[in-house]
Design an enzyme around this catalytic site. Structure first.
Site, PDB file in Angstrom:
ATOM      1  N   CYS A 147      -0.420 -18.136  17.661  1.00  0.00           N
ATOM      2  CA  CYS A 147       0.220 -18.086  16.333  1.00  0.00           C
ATOM      3  C   CYS A 147       0.047 -16.795  15.543  1.00  0.00           C
ATOM      4  O   CYS A 147       1.029 -16.224  15.075  1.00  0.00           O
ATOM      5  CB  CYS A 147      -0.341 -19.193  15.462  1.00  0.00           C
ATOM      6  SG  CYS A 147       0.298 -20.755  15.901  1.00  0.00           S
ATOM      7  N   ARG A 182     -10.727  -7.025  17.811  1.00  0.00           N
ATOM      8  CA  ARG A 182     -10.425  -7.329  19.215  1.00  0.00           C
ATOM      9  C   ARG A 182     -10.958  -8.704  19.587  1.00  0.00           C
ATOM     10  O   ARG A 182     -11.500  -8.910  20.674  1.00  0.00           O
ATOM     11  CB  ARG A 182     -10.968  -6.241  20.144  1.00  0.00           C
ATOM     12  CG  ARG A 182     -10.222  -6.223  21.499  1.00  0.00           C
ATOM     13  CD  ARG A 182     -10.853  -5.256  22.502  1.00  0.00           C
ATOM     14  NE  ARG A 182     -10.815  -3.893  22.066  1.00  0.00           N
ATOM     15  CZ  ARG A 182     -11.874  -3.069  22.091  1.00  0.00           C
ATOM     16  NH1 ARG A 182     -13.038  -3.493  22.535  1.00  0.00           N
ATOM     17  NH2 ARG A 182     -11.760  -1.829  21.670  1.00  0.00           N
ATOM     18  N   SER A 183     -10.817  -9.681  18.687  1.00  0.00           N
ATOM     19  CA  SER A 183     -11.268 -11.034  19.011  1.00  0.00           C
ATOM     20  C   SER A 183     -10.311 -11.643  20.028  1.00  0.00           C
ATOM     21  O   SER A 183      -9.163 -11.210  20.170  1.00  0.00           O
ATOM     22  CB  SER A 183     -11.324 -11.891  17.748  1.00  0.00           C
ATOM     23  OG  SER A 183     -10.030 -12.152  17.250  1.00  0.00           O
ATOM     24  N   ASP A 205     -12.593  -1.975  17.892  1.00  0.00           N
ATOM     25  CA  ASP A 205     -13.515  -3.004  17.389  1.00  0.00           C
ATOM     26  C   ASP A 205     -14.795  -2.332  16.934  1.00  0.00           C
ATOM     27  O   ASP A 205     -14.855  -1.109  16.809  1.00  0.00           O
ATOM     28  CB  ASP A 205     -13.716  -4.138  18.402  1.00  0.00           C
ATOM     29  CG  ASP A 205     -14.738  -3.819  19.467  1.00  0.00           C
ATOM     30  OD1 ASP A 205     -15.135  -2.642  19.596  1.00  0.00           O
ATOM     31  OD2 ASP A 205     -15.144  -4.749  20.192  1.00  0.00           O
ATOM     32  N   ILE A 206     -15.810  -3.126  16.647  1.00  0.00           N
ATOM     33  CA  ILE A 206     -17.046  -2.587  16.080  1.00  0.00           C
ATOM     34  C   ILE A 206     -17.709  -1.586  17.043  1.00  0.00           C
ATOM     35  O   ILE A 206     -18.403  -0.687  16.596  1.00  0.00           O
ATOM     36  CB  ILE A 206     -17.993  -3.755  15.695  1.00  0.00           C
ATOM     37  CG1 ILE A 206     -19.233  -3.277  14.932  1.00  0.00           C
ATOM     38  CG2 ILE A 206     -18.416  -4.563  16.908  1.00  0.00           C
ATOM     39  CD1 ILE A 206     -19.139  -3.502  13.459  1.00  0.00           C
TER      40      ILE A 206
HETATM   41  N1  LIG Z   1      -3.865 -14.562   8.680  1.00  0.00           N
HETATM   42  C1  LIG Z   1      -4.075 -15.391   9.675  1.00  0.00           C
HETATM   43  O1  LIG Z   1      -3.189 -16.091  10.056  1.00  0.00           O
HETATM   44  C2  LIG Z   1      -5.407 -15.446  10.326  1.00  0.00           C
HETATM   45  C3  LIG Z   1      -6.427 -14.737   9.789  1.00  0.00           C
HETATM   46  N2  LIG Z   1      -7.668 -14.756  10.345  1.00  0.00           N
HETATM   47  C4  LIG Z   1      -8.683 -13.959   9.654  1.00  0.00           C
HETATM   48  O2  LIG Z   1      -8.859 -12.757  10.388  1.00  0.00           O
HETATM   49  C5  LIG Z   1     -10.186 -12.327  10.323  1.00  0.00           C
HETATM   50  C6  LIG Z   1     -10.724 -12.125  11.746  1.00  0.00           C
HETATM   51  O3  LIG Z   1     -10.787 -13.352  12.421  1.00  0.00           O
HETATM   52  P1  LIG Z   1     -11.299 -13.429  13.927  1.00  0.00           P
HETATM   53  O4  LIG Z   1     -10.534 -12.466  14.747  1.00  0.00           O
HETATM   54  O5  LIG Z   1     -11.301 -14.849  14.295  1.00  0.00           O
HETATM   55  O6  LIG Z   1     -12.816 -12.877  13.709  1.00  0.00           O
HETATM   56  P2  LIG Z   1     -13.935 -12.448  14.759  1.00  0.00           P
HETATM   57  O7  LIG Z   1     -15.199 -12.397  13.975  1.00  0.00           O
HETATM   58  O8  LIG Z   1     -13.836 -13.243  15.989  1.00  0.00           O
HETATM   59  O9  LIG Z   1     -13.549 -10.935  15.173  1.00  0.00           O
HETATM   60  C7  LIG Z   1     -13.719  -9.850  14.320  1.00  0.00           C
HETATM   61  C8  LIG Z   1     -13.295  -8.564  15.021  1.00  0.00           C
HETATM   62  O10 LIG Z   1     -13.409  -7.483  14.097  1.00  0.00           O
HETATM   63  C9  LIG Z   1     -14.157  -6.426  14.696  1.00  0.00           C
HETATM   64  N3  LIG Z   1     -14.901  -5.694  13.692  1.00  0.00           N
HETATM   65  C10 LIG Z   1     -15.889  -6.159  12.884  1.00  0.00           C
HETATM   66  N4  LIG Z   1     -16.342  -5.168  12.108  1.00  0.00           N
HETATM   67  C11 LIG Z   1     -15.649  -4.067  12.415  1.00  0.00           C
HETATM   68  C12 LIG Z   1     -15.665  -2.730  11.964  1.00  0.00           C
HETATM   69  N5  LIG Z   1     -16.508  -2.328  11.026  1.00  0.00           N
HETATM   70  N6  LIG Z   1     -14.796  -1.846  12.510  1.00  0.00           N
HETATM   71  C13 LIG Z   1     -13.942  -2.245  13.464  1.00  0.00           C
HETATM   72  N7  LIG Z   1     -13.868  -3.493  13.927  1.00  0.00           N
HETATM   73  C14 LIG Z   1     -14.721  -4.393  13.424  1.00  0.00           C
HETATM   74  C15 LIG Z   1     -15.071  -7.114  15.676  1.00  0.00           C
HETATM   75  O11 LIG Z   1     -15.520  -6.216  16.659  1.00  0.00           O
HETATM   76  C16 LIG Z   1     -14.138  -8.201  16.230  1.00  0.00           C
HETATM   77  O12 LIG Z   1     -13.320  -7.666  17.242  1.00  0.00           O
HETATM   78  C17 LIG Z   1     -10.909 -13.369   9.482  1.00  0.00           C
HETATM   79  O13 LIG Z   1     -10.942 -12.919   8.156  1.00  0.00           O
HETATM   80  C18 LIG Z   1     -10.049 -14.602   9.609  1.00  0.00           C
HETATM   81  O14 LIG Z   1     -10.188 -15.464   8.510  1.00  0.00           O
HETATM   82  C19 LIG Z   1      -7.901 -15.421  11.501  1.00  0.00           C
HETATM   83  C20 LIG Z   1      -6.929 -16.155  12.105  1.00  0.00           C
HETATM   84  C21 LIG Z   1      -5.616 -16.251  11.531  1.00  0.00           C
END
Ligand SMILES: NC(=O)C1=CN([C@@H]2O[C@H](COP(=O)(O)OP(=O)(O)OC[C@H]3O[C@@H](n4cnc5c(N)ncnc54)[C@H](O)[C@@H]3O)[C@@H](O)[C@H]2O)C=CC1
Ligand SMILES: Nc1nc(=O)c2c([nH]1)NC[C@@H]1CN(c3ccc(C(=O)N[C@@H](CCC(=O)O)C(=O)O)cc3)C=[N+]21
Length: 330
Positions: A147, A182-183, A205-206
């Site tokens: 999605c 890169r999740s 990613d981080i």
């Molecule tokens: N708008 C939407 O439809 C959706 C939004 N989200 C939001 O997206 C965000 C991320 O969700 P997920 O991917 O599930 O989180 P996650 O925690 O699984 O992944 C976070 C990613 O960000 C990277 N990251 C963290 N700090 C970083 C930095 N300083 N520099 C570069 N990369 C960095 C990590 O390495 C990882 O790849 C959350 O805020 C979540 O609520 C998630 C799903 C759907």
């Protein structure tokens, strides 16, 4: 002379959602039932609850039934199996994070593929990475895409980043995109999808930077990935036509000094990853995409229901021709 305000177009989710909703309404008219989506909330994350509430609201506003089941996380596995076996349930969504570990991936795979509206089942993810777009050899049933990555693609289509003069499947040829995240649920599938469509993607990613492409002249059938040792986000930004960011938490902000003049900036994080000054440089800024994600979810649900109806029709046809054979031979 007084300076004028910068010319950045802020595009809100609502305007993008309008077109998609029309498509969903048309699809819904063609099937004579009200699809039922069941959401499972076992997450303590407030973002998950908010998202669940929005899903319910969007469903009831648009002719879909939604049922939220709040289940203790230890009982979720059995509750999912019950929903898999219940013919009244058309689609299932499980809100994450639950355990915040690999157990979440395990639970994700419990959801039956034929009810997986989020598109995170192994089969769908496999098709996506492999650039296999249909579920059947006759290419009649489109595979389901995850999605949030698909929502980003719909936004890029709306913004005309996809060049429709090029053939389907190559419409991002020549575009360079940076994805910060890169999740396994958003960032990596998104980078793969964009590269499969022809873009040069920097996945940040981080820890590091990777490049996803289909090679020179898009010669490859699907994307390949190479590490970019020593690269950081600062190396990617000046090269990028589009910057997509999804870093969780309110601390993170994309550094703007290296951003290309006229870049397109999209935020999918729950928090704002771009400071307001992004508007000084960007040509287009999309601050949040959540509403688009939910409509894409409904579009996936519709596709699943349509696929099921088509399958049943095909099954009946087969049966009736079998019956005829039986009659003819008896
Ligand atoms: N708008 C939407 O439809 C959706 C939004 N989200 C939001 O997206 C965000 C991320 O969700 P997920 O991917 O599930 O989180 P996650 O925690 O699984 O992944 C976070 C990613 O960000 C990277 N990251 C963290 N700090 C970083 C930095 N300083 N520099 C570069 N990369 C960095 C990590 O390495 C990882 O790849 C959350 O805020 C979540 O609520 C998630 C799903 C759907
Ligand atoms: N199975 C599952 N799938 C998800 O997609 C999922 C999930 N679990 N658990 C929770 C996270 C969180 N999430 C968000 C949705 C919208 C915004 C978003 O963009 N919100 C806007 C507001 C709305 C808008 O204007 O788009 C904002 O915060 O400003 C953020 C985060 C999805 N999630």
């Amino acid at each position: 002379m007084a300076e004028e305000k910068p010319h950045c177009k802020v595009v809100l989710a609502n305007s993008i959602v309008k077109n998609l909703l029309e498509e969903v309404h048309d699809g819904l008219k063609k099937i004579n039932k009200k699809p039922l989506l069941v959401g499972f909330l076992s997450s303590a994350d407030p973002a998950a609850r908010v998202y669940a509430e929005w899903t319910g609201k969007t469903c009831s506003e648009n002719g879909f039934a939604f049922e939220l089941r709040e289940v203790d996380r230890e009982l979720l596995e059995d509750a999912l199996i019950d929903a898999n076996n219940d013919p009244k349930v058309d689609g299932i969504i499980v809100y994450y994070p639950i355990f915040g570990s690999r157990q979440d991936q395990y639970l994700q795979q419990i959801v039956d593929v034929s009810k997986d509206v989020e598109g995170l089942s192994h089969r769908y993810i496999f098709n996506m990475y492999q650039n296999i777009r249909f579920l059947d050899p006759q290419n009649t049933k489109k595979s389901i895409l995850p999605c949030t990555p698909l929502a980003v693609i719909k936004i890029l289509e709306y913004l005309r980043i996809y060049n429709t003069i090029l053939p389907y499947g190559n419409r991002l040829h020549g575009r360079t995109v940076t994805v910060i995240n890169r999740s396994e649920v958003v960032g990596r599938p998104l980078a793969a999808l964009l590269a499969n469509d022809g873009a040069c993607v920097y996945s940040v990613d981080i820890n590091d930077v990777q490049q996803f492409t289909r090679g020179e002249g898009l010669r490859k059938r699907r994307h390949e990935v190479v590490e970019k040792p020593g690269w950081t986000l600062e190396d990617c930004l000046p090269l990028s036509d589009v910057v997509i960011s999804g870093v969780p938490g309110d601390k993170y902000k994309v550094p703007l000094h290296m951003l290309r003049e006229g870049a397109v900036c999209i935020n999918f994080s729950s928090e704002r990853n771009f400071r307001p000054e992004v508007k000084e440089k960007a040509s287009i800024y999309v601050p949040a995409i959540g509403k688009v994600t939910i409509v894409v979810l409904l579009r996936n649900l519709l596709r699943i229901v349509q696929n099921k109806i088509d399958e049943e029709a095909a099954g009946n046809e087969e049966k009736s021709s079998e019956e005829k054979t039986v009659q003819a031979t008896s």
